[in-house]
Scaffold this active site. Sequence first.
Site, PDB file in Angstrom:
ATOM      1  N   LYS A  46       0.805  -1.218   0.000  1.00  0.00           N
ATOM      2  CA  LYS A  46       0.000   0.000   0.000  1.00  0.00           C
ATOM      3  C   LYS A  46       0.841   1.273   0.000  1.00  0.00           C
ATOM      4  O   LYS A  46       0.359   2.322  -0.409  1.00  0.00           O
ATOM      5  CB  LYS A  46      -0.948  -0.003   1.208  1.00  0.00           C
ATOM      6  CG  LYS A  46      -2.070  -1.031   1.079  1.00  0.00           C
ATOM      7  CD  LYS A  46      -3.023  -0.962   2.264  1.00  0.00           C
ATOM      8  CE  LYS A  46      -4.150  -1.982   2.103  1.00  0.00           C
ATOM      9  NZ  LYS A  46      -5.080  -1.947   3.255  1.00  0.00           N
ATOM     10  N   ARG A  47       2.076   1.173   0.448  1.00  0.00           N
ATOM     11  CA  ARG A  47       2.918   2.382   0.450  1.00  0.00           C
ATOM     12  C   ARG A  47       3.232   2.836  -0.975  1.00  0.00           C
ATOM     13  O   ARG A  47       3.662   3.963  -1.190  1.00  0.00           O
ATOM     14  CB  ARG A  47       4.210   2.132   1.221  1.00  0.00           C
ATOM     15  CG  ARG A  47       5.170   1.162   0.560  1.00  0.00           C
ATOM     16  CD  ARG A  47       6.493   1.083   1.297  1.00  0.00           C
ATOM     17  NE  ARG A  47       7.355   0.062   0.751  1.00  0.00           N
ATOM     18  CZ  ARG A  47       7.354  -1.198   1.131  1.00  0.00           C
ATOM     19  NH1 ARG A  47       6.520  -1.590   2.083  1.00  0.00           N
ATOM     20  NH2 ARG A  47       8.173  -2.083   0.581  1.00  0.00           N
TER      21      ARG A  47
END
Length: 481
Positions: free
Chosen positions: A247-248
Amino acid sequence: MNNTIRVRFAPSPTGELHLGGARTALFNYLFAKQNGGKFYLRIEDTDEARSREEYVDQICDSLRWMGLHWDGPLLFQSRRKEEYRAAVKQLMNEEKAYRCFCSTEELAEERTNAEKEGSFYGYSGKCSQLTDSEIKGKLNAAEPFCIRLKVIKSGNTSFLDEVYGAIEVENKEIDDFIIQRTDGSATYNFVVVIDDSDMDITHVIRGEDHLTNTLKQIAVYEVLDRNIPKFAHLPMILGTDGKRLSKRHGAVGVQTYREKGYLPQALVNFLALLGWNPGDEREIFSLEDLVQEFSLSRIVKKAAVFDDQKFEWMSGQHIMKAPANELLERIRKLDPEWKKSIIPDYLLAIVEVQQQRMKTIVDIMTQSDYFFDDPENYDQKTSLKRWRDESVNTLMEKFLNSLGSVEEWSEETIEKSLRNLAESEDLNPGKIIHPTRLALTGVPFGPSLFLLMEMLGEEICFRRIRTALNRLPLSEGEDSA
């Protein structure tokens, strides 16, 4: 078992379909269809605490959206508990598995001692040495127990991976792993074997993070005397920073890409090239093309990088190639209310014009307002550059006069009028084109100005240019609203 190739995709419904999972599903699908085989979908929902029905629906919807339609009914791991219990019972009866009464503290002590010695940690197997009377005493005392597989410690376990080649490990490095927990539930490395075996799966295609699991699973196949499938493990997908995609790095779920307006064929195309080499310089593929071209032998070992810029380019290529009516249909599915009062033929014409320069269908929706409404303001930076002073007003007045003599309002006659004026004023045509675009749209970019003017019509073009004449030029720092 017949010779039909049978593969499966087995996601856990604990979140939306991740890009890594989507690629795994895609490779399974392509391999099956390329070989006239079957592609099954099995939901591994035994993690009751985290599994959600909504995620099952989302996973299924995402696969359908990508065009990956599975064969047969949807299968659920949670509905096969009796099969797992029966297999455990078989192994217990055959003395190929045993009860382990070791506490968490005892196991932690074993691990600590192994770490101190710098040796491989594997369960010592001491509970396999318990006598019948010792076991009976512990059962009578209601001591909790799990069930472990009795792994043969001599020799090696090996398999030939379709991607990574020969994989081998000494059996002494495989501990007697748990196949049934103290609560009676079976573990992943056990149930996946029962499921794949009962489904007659011929090829297990999954991420390389499962490589170590495969060795344990082969041990289960062997003690149950079941056919071992072929294995192919796929390279990891990394972000541009070289770390595992997460998700980063931004959006990592298929549903998110769908909501952002990307076409499924673009995502499928891009995912296919993450870890698979077509053997030539081609980059744009349809799903049908991929079915024809795909082979396990062209999967590479090197980790693949999800490059957002490359994906944006590829998305634009698919938007450009798609039939306009398909794009409009997808826009309607994404937002049924979008310009629903507008004549469909006009919407279709707008889509045809805009698709040549857009990356998503959301771009088409959000960057087409000037086709419907007069601009409320003008891009300030462009205004100061393209409509610097009153001399532009004088030029635009002349352009309006020139347009007034156009007999037939068309792309060709509008362009001729503008270029004739530019020539008579000894100006580059851009000196008229840029301020005209600003007056009509409020922004510095868009489709061909002459086509745009034809589509808007004479009345709207005259009105918008006259409005701009009253509001421009802007002074430094002035708001264009």
